[in-house]
Design an enzyme around this catalytic site. Structure first.
Site, PDB file in Angstrom:
ATOM      1  N   PRO A   2       0.816  -1.221   0.000  1.00  0.00           N
ATOM      2  CA  PRO A   2       0.000   0.000   0.000  1.00  0.00           C
ATOM      3  C   PRO A   2       0.846   1.266   0.000  1.00  0.00           C
ATOM      4  O   PRO A   2       1.632   1.492   0.902  1.00  0.00           O
ATOM      5  CB  PRO A   2      -0.806  -0.104   1.303  1.00  0.00           C
ATOM      6  CG  PRO A   2      -0.516  -1.450   1.865  1.00  0.00           C
ATOM      7  CD  PRO A   2       0.741  -1.930   1.264  1.00  0.00           C
ATOM      8  N   GLU A   3       0.693   2.048  -1.040  1.00  0.00           N
ATOM      9  CA  GLU A   3       1.264   3.393  -1.085  1.00  0.00           C
ATOM     10  C   GLU A   3       0.086   4.361  -1.130  1.00  0.00           C
ATOM     11  O   GLU A   3      -1.053   3.955  -0.907  1.00  0.00           O
ATOM     12  CB  GLU A   3       2.181   3.538  -2.310  1.00  0.00           C
ATOM     13  CG  GLU A   3       3.286   2.471  -2.347  1.00  0.00           C
ATOM     14  CD  GLU A   3       4.223   2.595  -3.537  1.00  0.00           C
ATOM     15  OE1 GLU A   3       4.372   3.708  -4.062  1.00  0.00           O
ATOM     16  OE2 GLU A   3       4.797   1.587  -3.949  1.00  0.00           O
TER      17      GLU A   3
END
Length: 283
Positions: A2-3
């Site tokens: 997750p960015e």
DNA sequence: ATAAGGCCCTGACCGC
DNA sequence: TGCGGTCAGGGCCTTA
């Protein structure tokens, strides 16, 4: 992993399911996920509280509570939040389970247990260390230039540093540098204002498109790879120009995509489209 | 002040 | 089939 785009999609999906609900139960199966707080205190401070807002800053999820506290969640590498019915059996990697006042459960799944939950009245203490929000007005080419000027570290490493700009991780740093035509090993001091103009645009465009496409889901495993709260995969991985494409031809020029290690992270780039640091110094 | 390396974790994958 | 080794990496910590 997750960015910013994945966290943004998570917030958008969860917000309508969580705002207005209260925490009525907490099951802490891996206490080390709680940052700096014993499980008993965490539970006591959370129970009965109502969620009044869901937001994002950098890669942090921010759940504002009705008594002024904020539940900050960082998914790190493999964290995922899902809302499920209590009848659905919990997975072996569901390490935190919250019972909500509408009867649903908020579950935190994280095989690598790298994620962190922080319950605090002063979220700004952690958030003020972050650089500008890349999609906000406060992020400008001049601001980016000022934050990397005079620094010897490779631009790839600087983009991963959350105090330079918030929200980029390994995937979108590589993609943004490709789109800007900047070699990932270029030292910060070597980037001109013109380079920062291109990089600024590339970061914004890459992130905005990735948000629209639901983020990136790599590989096939639904356990270790990003899924949205309702289980959908992202679509942006199909648009990756360099990340995960080592040995494949560049979609622009046909040169072979290279992979190197920078700042302990695998880094992907096109040797032809992304001129070397020497070339950047030339003008 | 900046930079670099170790650490936390475990699933996936590879070679034998 | 089984097994050991390696890789993946975000952020925090320690060290230089």
């Amino acid at each position: 992993m997750p960015e910013l785009p994945e966290v943004e999609n998570t917030v958008r999906d969860l917000k309508p399911l969580l705002v207005g609900r209260r925490f009525e139960g907490v099951d802490i199966r891996w206490p080390r996920l709680l940052s700096g707080m014993p499980p008993e205190e965490f539970t006591e401070r959370l129970l009965g509280r109502q969620i009044v807002n869901a937001d994002r800053r950098g890669k942090y999820l921010l759940f504002a509570l009705d008594d002024g506290q904020t539940l900050m969640v960082h998914l790190r590498m493999t964290g995922q939040l899902h809302v499920a019915a209590p009848e659905e059996p919990a997975g072996v990697h569901d390490h935190l389970v919250f019972a909500l006042s509408d009867g649903a459960e908020l579950r935190y799944q994280d095989p690598r247990k790298f994620g962190r939950f922080l319950l605090t009245r002063t979220p700004q203490a952690a958030l003020e260390k972050l650089g500008p929000e890349p999609l906000s007005e406060s992020f400008t080419p001049v601001e980016l230039f000022a934050r990397i000027q005079g620094r010897r570290a490779a631009i790839k490493g600087l983009l991963l540093n959350q105090s330079v700009v918030a929200g980029l991780g390994n995937i979108y740093a590589d993609e943004a540098l490709f789109q800007a035509g900047i070699h990932p090993l270029s030292p910060g001091y070597a980037l001109t204002l013109a380079d920062c103009n291109r990089l600024h645009s590339a970061i914004r465009q890459t992130l905005a498109t990735a948000i629209r496409e639901g983020g990136s889901t790599l590989g096939r495993s639904s356990i270790t790879n990003y899924r949205r709260p309702a289980g959908m995969t992202g679509r942006y991985q199909d648009r990756h120009q360099v990340y995960g494409r080592a040995g494949e031809p560049c979609r622009v020029c046909g040169a072979t995509i290279q992979r190197v290690r920078i700042a302990q992270r695998s880094t992907h780039f096109c040797p032809h489209c992304q001129a070397g640091a020497e070339a950047i110094n030339r003008d």
